[in-house]
Enzyme design. Structure first.
Site, PDB file in Angstrom:
ATOM      1  N   HIS A 159     -42.744  31.722   1.510  1.00 40.67           N
ATOM      2  CA  HIS A 159     -43.726  30.654   1.725  1.00 40.67           C
ATOM      3  C   HIS A 159     -45.112  31.134   1.318  1.00 40.67           C
ATOM      4  CE1 HIS A 159     -45.660  32.340   5.432  1.00 40.67           C
ATOM      5  NE2 HIS A 159     -44.504  32.974   5.523  1.00 40.67           N
ATOM      6  N   HIS A 161     -49.245  29.487  -0.463  1.00 37.69           N
ATOM      7  CA  HIS A 161     -50.019  28.434  -1.130  1.00 37.69           C
ATOM      8  C   HIS A 161     -49.984  28.660  -2.640  1.00 37.69           C
ATOM      9  CE1 HIS A 161     -51.209  27.053   2.745  1.00 37.69           C
ATOM     10  NE2 HIS A 161     -52.022  28.064   3.017  1.00 37.69           N
TER      11      HIS A 161
END
Length: 376
Positions: A159, A161
């Protein structure tokens, strides 16, 4: 009339030996071979004849049945590696959650962290410099190589951005599973605006980049500030569009179309912040290897402890919202959000049923029949 020939009383072995001119050693060898063969045949025959037969089935049919059983067992043994390979597929699975900022991504990620030990998978955070969602070409190569060949971290949940990255163009045979969550674009921007100034209850002591700025979101919009400009809405589309330059060209129609294409064709499931529990429920039903127990965990613990809340957030006025909605950028981001929401609700409608206000996952609703060719 021919006389009936009488059967000779001379033993077969004696007649056989009397006609052969062999040495003494050869004769002993023949005798040993003859009696050994006779003994083995006798034992085998006795064993078959002494076994009771099932009523209605004679011994020949039983022998045929046993032969068929052996064939099936051999077939299952041959199929074994394929079954093991199917199991290995689950252990080789990689999920990428390229989380969009301020969409309840931390709350959802913490669910994955809470389950990883119990469900036996790894969770890894993709930490990019200054949270830059676009990787350099050389980092893209490194990242793809890490994801696909790092066997010690499989099964893995990554995970971060990072905008969508197409693994296929790097020659990868097995691509990872992409998932994501998006949010109403204005609500996401408002949350991010106050987050930069006041932080949240997740890490309250951390100093934020805009800390000390007391200006409200309404005041920012009224004054035409840069932190609340319509251009700041342009984030969810490029995250789904990817690493092409046009994806980050604010207001690009091509970028929105590409983002829609990727959402449908490259993402396993995309949820919405406003319906996060339903998103988790669908993941648990479809990917239990990772998300077994996620729904119950979210209902009992997640809603209270995991939900990350931005502090000092003030809801914008109707006038502020109306002003932002006049921009073409909002219209495109909102169109993408509505597109994702419609797709999510379509998937949910075919996967769950509502009863007394609660949602229940449907059981398997298909089966196989008319299977040919028929086995004998």
């Amino acid at each position: 009339m021919t006389k009936d020939r009488k059967f000779s009383s001379v033993p077969i072995l004696q007649r056989f030996l009397s006609r052969m001119d062999v040495g003494f050693c050869q004769m002993l060898s023949l005798i040993w071979f003859f009696f050994s063969s006779l003994l083995i045949w006798s034992i085998t025959l006795t064993s078959v004849l002494n076994q009771p037969c099932i009523p209605g089935i004679n011994c020949i049919e039983r022998a045929i049945a046993r032969h068929e059983v052996r064939e099936i067992e051999q077939r299952h043994t041959m199929d074994g590696p394929r079954q093991d390979a199917a199991l290995d597929e689950e252990e080789d699975m990689v999920i990428i959650y390229n989380r969009v900022p301020k969409t309840a991504s931390t709350s959802f990620t913490n669910i994955a962290y809470d389950l990883c030990a119990k469900n036996k998978y790894h969770v890894l955070h993709i930490n990019t410099t200054k949270n830059n969602p676009v990787m350099s070409l050389q980092d893209q190569v490194r990242f793809v190589k890490n994801i696909t060949s790092w066997k010690e971290m499989k099964p893995g949940f990554y995970h971060g951005h990072v905008s969508y990255l197409d693994f296929a163009k790097f020659g990868v045979k097995k691509k990872p599973i992409y998932i994501n969550v998006i949010r109403d674009p204005i609500e996401r921007l408002v949350s991010y605006y106050y987050f930069l100034r006041f932080g949240d209850d997740y890490r309250p002591g951390l100093r934020r980049r805009k800390q000390g700025d007391k200006k409200t979101f309404d005041e920012c919009v009224a004054e035409g500030g840069s932190d609340c400009a319509p251009e700041k809405l342009w984030l969810q589309i490029p995250f789904f569009c990817g690493h092409s330059s046009e994806c980050w060209n604010v207001g690009s129609r091509w970028a929105m179309d590409q983002a829609k294409y990727n959402l449908i064709n490259e993402y396993f499931l995309v949820g919405v912040t406003e319906e996060l529990e339903d998103f988790i429920m669908l993941l648990e039903a479809a990917l239990p290897r990772f998300f077994r127990g996620a729904t119950e965990l979210y209902r009992t613990v997640g809603k209270k402890s995991h939900l990350r809340k931005t502090t000092e957030k003030k809801l914008p006025t109707k006038q502020t919202i109306a002003k932002l909605q006049q921009s073409d950028i909002w219209k495109m981001e909102n169109e993408f959000y509505e597109f994702a929401l419609e797709q999510f609700q379509f998937i949910r409608a075919h996967a769950v049923r509502e009863k007394d206000g609660d949602l229940y996952i449907l059981a398997q609703n298909f089966f196989y029949e008319k299977i040919y060719p028929k086995s004998n």
